[in-house]
Scaffold this active site. Structure first.
Site, PDB file in Angstrom:
ATOM      1  CB  ALA A   1      49.666 -95.107 -88.662  1.00 24.33           C
TER       2      ALA A   1
ATOM      3  CB  SER B   1      49.414 -96.137 -85.041  1.00 24.66           C
ATOM      4  OG  SER B   1      48.196 -95.837 -84.397  1.00 24.66           O
ATOM      5  N   GLY B   2      50.325 -94.731 -82.062  1.00 25.84           N
ATOM      6  CA  GLY B   2      50.447 -94.944 -80.627  1.00 25.84           C
ATOM      7  C   GLY B   2      49.419 -95.883 -80.041  1.00 25.84           C
ATOM      8  CG  HIS B   3      45.219 -96.173 -81.487  1.00 27.01           C
ATOM      9  ND1 HIS B   3      44.201 -97.045 -81.756  1.00 27.01           N
ATOM     10  CD2 HIS B   3      45.549 -95.618 -82.676  1.00 27.01           C
ATOM     11  CE1 HIS B   3      43.903 -97.026 -83.039  1.00 27.01           C
ATOM     12  NE2 HIS B   3      44.717 -96.161 -83.623  1.00 27.01           N
TER      13      HIS B   3
ATOM     14  CB  THR C   1      49.972 -76.405 -80.491  1.00 27.57           C
ATOM     15  OG1 THR C   1      49.801 -75.022 -80.806  1.00 27.57           O
ATOM     16  CG2 THR C   1      50.460 -76.550 -79.055  1.00 27.57           C
TER      17      THR C   1
ATOM     18  CD  GLN D   1      47.425-103.538 -86.329  1.00 30.63           C
ATOM     19  OE1 GLN D   1      47.724-104.119 -85.298  1.00 30.63           O
ATOM     20  NE2 GLN D   1      46.278-102.887 -86.460  1.00 30.63           N
TER      21      GLN D   1
ATOM     22  CB  CYS E   1      39.443 -97.623 -91.226  1.00 26.69           C
ATOM     23  SG  CYS E   1      40.627 -96.999 -90.022  1.00 26.69           S
TER      24      CYS E   1
END
Length: 384
Positions: free
Chosen positions: A71, A200-202, A242, A181, A327
Site C-alpha cells: 500500500a 496491502s497483502g500482508h 520484474t 486495513q 511505522c
C-alpha cells in the site's frame, strides 16, 4: 504462549498460502516477462489469473489492477503520479485527513512543501470519523484529489468512502482510498466508484512485500497517472520491474481464502471483541473512536492512570500489542491519529491497539489480561 494481538501491523501467512508461494518460487519459477518458453508463459498466465481475481473483489476490470510492493508504494504512485496532471491543469488543491497513515501524509506534505500544492488536512473530532459533508464543504473548482483511508489503522474506525465516492463521481475531482486495513473486510465499500484504491497483502494473510493499486476508469478515460519510477514497461509503465510472481500468487491465494471465510471471520471477530470488552469491564478504560462505525477486529483503548509503554512491557509475556502504527510506534510520541481526534493529551499519549484474527488466538483468554491491568490500577472500580 504469547497471544498475537497485532494483526493491524501484519498477519500471519497461513500454511496454504506459504505453500503456494513456495511452489511459484521453486517449481514454476519463470519470469512473467519471458515470452520464449513455457516457464514464462505459465508465470504470465498465473499473474493474469491473480489480476482478474483481485479486480473482481472490487468490481474493477482486470486491466485496472497493477501490482506493487504494498500500500505504501500504491499510495505514492497514486498521489505523486497524479500531481503532474494537477500541475498541467492548474488544479493543485488536495483534501485529505489528519488521521491518514504516514504513507499518505508524507507524500502529500512533499507535494505541499516542494511543489506548491495546497493540502487541507481535515480533523475528525473524538469520533475519529471524517464526515462526507466536511469533505464536500472543502471542495473547490481546483480540487484535484480527495484521499481518505478506508479503515483507520489505529482506531479501526470506518470512513464513509462509499458515500463519498458517489458524491465525487460527478465532479472532476479524483478519489483515492488507502484500503490497506479495509480490503477484504468490508468488500461492498470498495465496489463503489472509487478512482484509485491502494491494497496491502500482508493485512489479509499474504506475504509482506506485495500489494496492488486499482486505477478505475471513468468511462473510457484512464486516471491520468504519470510514472514515478522508470526502467521497464511492466504494469502499464506505472510500476516497472520484474513481477514478483510468487508474492502475487500468495496475495491471490490469501485474498481468495479471506473472501471464502469472511462471514465466519466477521462473526468470530465480533465475538472476540465482546469477550475483550466484557473482560476489560473490571478496569477503567476509554475506547478511542466511534464504536458504531468500526471494524470488529481492532480496538483502541486508553487505561486510566497507566502509561501505554510501561503497560506493553508489563504485558509482553501475555500479549503482543502496539501503541499504534507499526511505522511510527517506535518514536514514542503521542499518536497523530488520537491527537487529531482532539482527545486529551493523557489519552492521546497512552492509546493501546488490540487487533486480532480469531482463528490465530483460539486459546487466548482476555480475563487474565484484564486482571493484570486491574492490578496495575490501584484505585480501579468495577465498570468503566
Amino acid at each position: 504462549m504469547v497471544a498475537y494481538l497485532d494483526v493491524a501491523a501484519t498477519t500471519r501467512v497461513e500454511p496454504q498460502v506459504a505453500n503456494v508461494v513456495l511452489h511459484w518460487m521453486t517449481e514454476d519459477f519463470g519470469n512473467a516477462g519471458s515470452r520464449t518458453h513455457e516457464f514464462g508463459a505459465r508465470a504470465k498466465k498465473a499473474v493474469q489469473e491473480a489480476r482478474s481475481f483481485l479486480a473482481s473483489t472490487v468490481d474493477a476490470k482486470t486491466e485496472e489492477v497493477i501490482f506493487t510492493s504494498g500500500a505504501t508504494e500504491s499510495n505514492n504512485i497514486a498521489l505523486l503520479g497524479l500531481a503532474p496532471h494537477g500541475e498541467r491543469t492548474g488544479r493543485k488543491h488536495i483534501i485529505t485527513s489528519a488521521i491518514e497513515h504516514k504513507a499518505v501524509i508524507e507524500p502529500l506534505l512533499h507535494l505541499q512543501e516542494a511543489r506548491g500544492f495546497e493540502v487541507d488536512f481535515l480533523e475528525p473530532g473524538p469520533s475519529g470519523r471524517i464526515s462526507t459533508e466536511a469533505v464536500l464543504k472543502k471542495l473547490r473548482p481546483d480540487t484535484l484529489l480527495v484521499s481518505l483511508m478506508h479503515v483507520n489503522n489505529e482506531t479501526g474506525v470506518i470512513q464513509p468512502v462509499a458515500e463519498l465516492a458517489k458524491e465525487l463521481r460527478g465532479t472532476p475531482t479524483y478519489f483515492h482510498v488507502d484500503a490497506a486495513q479495509g480490503y477484504g473486510k468490508i468488500p461492498q465499500d470498495l465496489t463503489s466508484p472509487i478512482d484509485l484504491i491502494s491494497i496491502s497483502g500482508h493485512k489479509v494473510g499474504a506475504p509482506k512485500g506485495v500489494g496492488a493499486l486499482v486505477t478505475r476508469r471513468r468511462g473510457w478515460d484512464k486516471a491520468p497517472l504519470s510514472p514515478i519510477m522508470f526502467g521497464g514497461g511492466q504494469e502499464r509503465k506505472l510500476r516497472p520491474g520484474t513481477l514478483p510472481v510468487a508474492l502475487i500468487m500468495g496475495l491471490y491465494e490469501a485474498a481468495r481464502l479471506f473472501r471464502e471465510n469472511r462471514s465466519r471471520w466477521e462473526r468470530e471477530a465480533r465475538e472476540m471483541r465482546e469477550r475483550m470488552l466484557s473482560a476489560l469491564a473490571k478496569t477503567r478504560f476509554h475506547v478511542n473512536g466511534d464504536t458504531d462505525h468500526s471494524v470488529p477486529h481492532i480496538l483502541n483503548v486508553t487505561f486510566d492512570g497507566l502509561n501505554a509503554e510501561a503497560l506493553i512491557v508489563r504485558l509482553k509475556d501475555q500479549v503482543a500489542i502496539a501503541t499504534g502504527s507499526a511505522c511510527t510506534s517506535a518514536s514514542y510520541t503521542p499518536s497523530h491519529v488520537l491527537t487529531a481526534m482532539r482527545l486529551p493529551p493523557e489519552i492521546a499519549s497512552n492509546g493501546l491497539r488490540f487487533s486480532w484474527f480469531p482463528a490465530q488466538v483460539d486459546a487466548f483468554d482476555p480475563q487474565g489480561l484484564a486482571e493484570t491491568i486491574a492490578r496495575m490500577q490501584p484505585d480501579v472500580t468495577s465498570g468503566r
